[in-house]
Design a protein around this motif. Sequence first.
Motif, PDB file in Angstrom:
ATOM      1  N   SER A  29       1.171  -1.420  -0.029  1.00 40.50           N
ATOM      2  CA  SER A  29       0.473  -0.056  -0.096  1.00 40.50           C
ATOM      3  C   SER A  29       0.917   1.361   0.071  1.00 40.50           C
ATOM      4  N   PHE A  30       2.346   1.126   0.504  1.00 43.06           N
ATOM      5  CA  PHE A  30       3.250   2.319   1.095  1.00 43.06           C
ATOM      6  C   PHE A  30       4.042   2.031  -0.436  1.00 43.06           C
ATOM      7  N   THR A  31       4.392   1.170  -0.501  1.00 42.26           N
ATOM      8  CA  THR A  31       5.689   1.082  -1.772  1.00 42.26           C
ATOM      9  C   THR A  31       4.996   1.221  -3.444  1.00 42.26           C
ATOM     10  N   SER A  32       4.285   0.966  -3.446  1.00 42.24           N
ATOM     11  CA  SER A  32       3.046   0.494  -4.309  1.00 42.24           C
ATOM     12  C   SER A  32       2.472   1.215  -4.841  1.00 42.24           C
ATOM     13  N   GLN A  33       0.991   1.408  -4.362  1.00 45.26           N
ATOM     14  CA  GLN A  33      -0.322   2.120  -4.416  1.00 45.26           C
ATOM     15  C   GLN A  33      -0.346   3.416  -4.446  1.00 45.26           C
ATOM     16  N   LEU A  34       0.544   4.064  -3.139  1.00 47.66           N
ATOM     17  CA  LEU A  34       0.414   5.244  -2.586  1.00 47.66           C
ATOM     18  C   LEU A  34       1.417   6.192  -4.053  1.00 47.66           C
ATOM     19  N   PRO A  35       2.482   5.684  -4.406  1.00 51.02           N
ATOM     20  CA  PRO A  35       3.107   5.956  -5.520  1.00 51.02           C
ATOM     21  C   PRO A  35       1.889   6.366  -6.534  1.00 51.02           C
ATOM     22  N   HIS A  36       1.487   5.440  -7.116  1.00 51.29           N
ATOM     23  CA  HIS A  36       0.240   5.608  -8.196  1.00 51.29           C
ATOM     24  C   HIS A  36      -1.271   7.055  -7.689  1.00 51.29           C
ATOM     25  N   THR A  37      -1.167   6.403  -6.404  1.00 52.84           N
ATOM     26  CA  THR A  37      -2.562   7.817  -6.058  1.00 52.84           C
ATOM     27  C   THR A  37      -2.134   9.149  -6.170  1.00 52.84           C
ATOM     28  N   ILE A  38      -0.391   9.249  -5.713  1.00 54.00           N
ATOM     29  CA  ILE A  38       0.047  10.941  -6.395  1.00 54.00           C
ATOM     30  C   ILE A  38       0.317  11.100  -7.107  1.00 54.00           C
ATOM     31  N   ALA A  39       0.817   9.616  -8.468  1.00 50.90           N
ATOM     32  CA  ALA A  39       0.884  10.313  -9.923  1.00 50.90           C
ATOM     33  C   ALA A  39      -0.594  10.816 -10.309  1.00 50.90           C
ATOM     34  N   VAL A  40      -1.596   9.972 -10.052  1.00 51.26           N
ATOM     35  CA  VAL A  40      -2.494   9.661 -10.356  1.00 51.26           C
ATOM     36  C   VAL A  40      -3.336  11.441 -10.072  1.00 51.26           C
ATOM     37  N   ALA A  41      -2.839  11.901  -8.709  1.00 48.67           N
ATOM     38  CA  ALA A  41      -3.681  12.943  -8.588  1.00 48.67           C
ATOM     39  C   ALA A  41      -2.398  14.777  -8.922  1.00 48.67           C
ATOM     40  N   LEU A  42      -1.197  14.495  -9.540  1.00 48.45           N
ATOM     41  CA  LEU A  42      -0.580  14.967  -9.603  1.00 48.45           C
ATOM     42  C   LEU A  42      -1.076  15.618 -10.943  1.00 48.45           C
ATOM     43  N   MET A  43      -1.171  14.559 -11.807  1.00 49.98           N
ATOM     44  CA  MET A  43      -1.077  14.707 -13.246  1.00 49.98           C
ATOM     45  C   MET A  43      -2.909  15.620 -13.224  1.00 49.98           C
ATOM     46  N   ASN A  44      -4.262  15.535 -12.955  1.00 48.54           N
ATOM     47  CA  ASN A  44      -4.863  15.331 -12.213  1.00 48.54           C
ATOM     48  C   ASN A  44      -5.510  17.131 -11.766  1.00 48.54           C
ATOM     49  N   SER A  45      -4.418  17.559 -11.228  1.00 49.47           N
ATOM     50  CA  SER A  45      -4.242  18.767 -10.715  1.00 49.47           C
ATOM     51  C   SER A  45      -3.675  20.056 -11.436  1.00 49.47           C
ATOM     52  N   ASP A  46      -3.176  19.487 -13.349  1.00 51.49           N
ATOM     53  CA  ASP A  46      -3.007  20.247 -13.655  1.00 51.49           C
ATOM     54  C   ASP A  46      -3.989  21.204 -14.233  1.00 51.49           C
ATOM     55  N   ASP A  47      -3.725  22.331 -14.112  1.00 48.51           N
ATOM     56  CA  ASP A  47      -5.197  23.657 -14.324  1.00 48.51           C
ATOM     57  C   ASP A  47      -4.851  24.405 -16.008  1.00 48.51           C
ATOM     58  N   GLU A  48      -4.169  23.486 -16.589  1.00 45.01           N
ATOM     59  CA  GLU A  48      -3.616  23.587 -18.047  1.00 45.01           C
ATOM     60  C   GLU A  48      -3.427  24.869 -19.123  1.00 45.01           C
TER      61      GLU A  48
END
Length: 276
Positions: free
Chosen positions: A178-197
């Motif tokens: 949950s920490f080494t694999s899944q959490l990084p994926h949540t962060i990557a998804v949130a970072l990309m989706n936070s782009d106001d473009e």
Amino acid sequence: MIITVVGLGVIGGSYVQAMHGLGYDVYGVDCNEETLALAKKQGYIKEGYVDGHDIIAKSDMTIICLYPSLVLDFIKNHTFQKGSIVTDVVGIKSYFLQEALSIIDKDVEYISGHPMAGREKKGYAYASKEVFYHANYIVIEHPQNDKTKIAYMCDFVSKLGFKSVKIMSPYAHDEIISFTSQLPHTIAVALMNSDDEKYETGKYIGDSFRDLTRIANINADLWAELFLNNRDYLLASMQRFEKEFDQLKLALINQDEQALKTMFEKSSQRREKLEK
């Protein structure tokens, strides 16, 4: 020794390629006949099957490289050779393993596994034995396992190129993953989706953004299943991350340079330890 790999995507395809030349009789099962034909033409499998019932019944080891729910369906609908080893590559273990053990023949050795390797792309075209080189592998042990079969599995995956092989319980696995694999994926998804473009973002990124967001190109069906079935452990990891993120925000709000430097030094030291 007859080994059958079920599902020749990135991971399954990498398995058949990594076993090439090691002396095993390798067979493949996949719903895509073109994939099977290509793997056979390349010499990675002796034969390919869309159904697989006959070869599964003769296999000394079956490696099932499917989504968790599909692995369970496959086990329910196939008969495995008594005394053989059946393994998987499922990214969550506790809920899944209980179900798998309840339906598989008691004379079959079920050893769940997790190759900590892969690519954001899916499909046999992106498979390669190099996916496993220097990667980590987790062998999941449960009370019914034969210790000699666990040792055999550890030796087997080491031959495929994995640098570190660890034995864990299904619950310990799900907590650390949950920490080494899944959490990084949540962060990557949130970072990309936070782009106001507001800008043409791709023209202004460097390696840091590129590396952080590589896994945001995500297999939606698979990762939704993984997240939801490891919900409690993942939420706990997200909460610990949020606490640290809030500390960074607070240091900025307070213009606390020393607090920032302290956090930077701590993260640098911890990152260096990972490489040892």
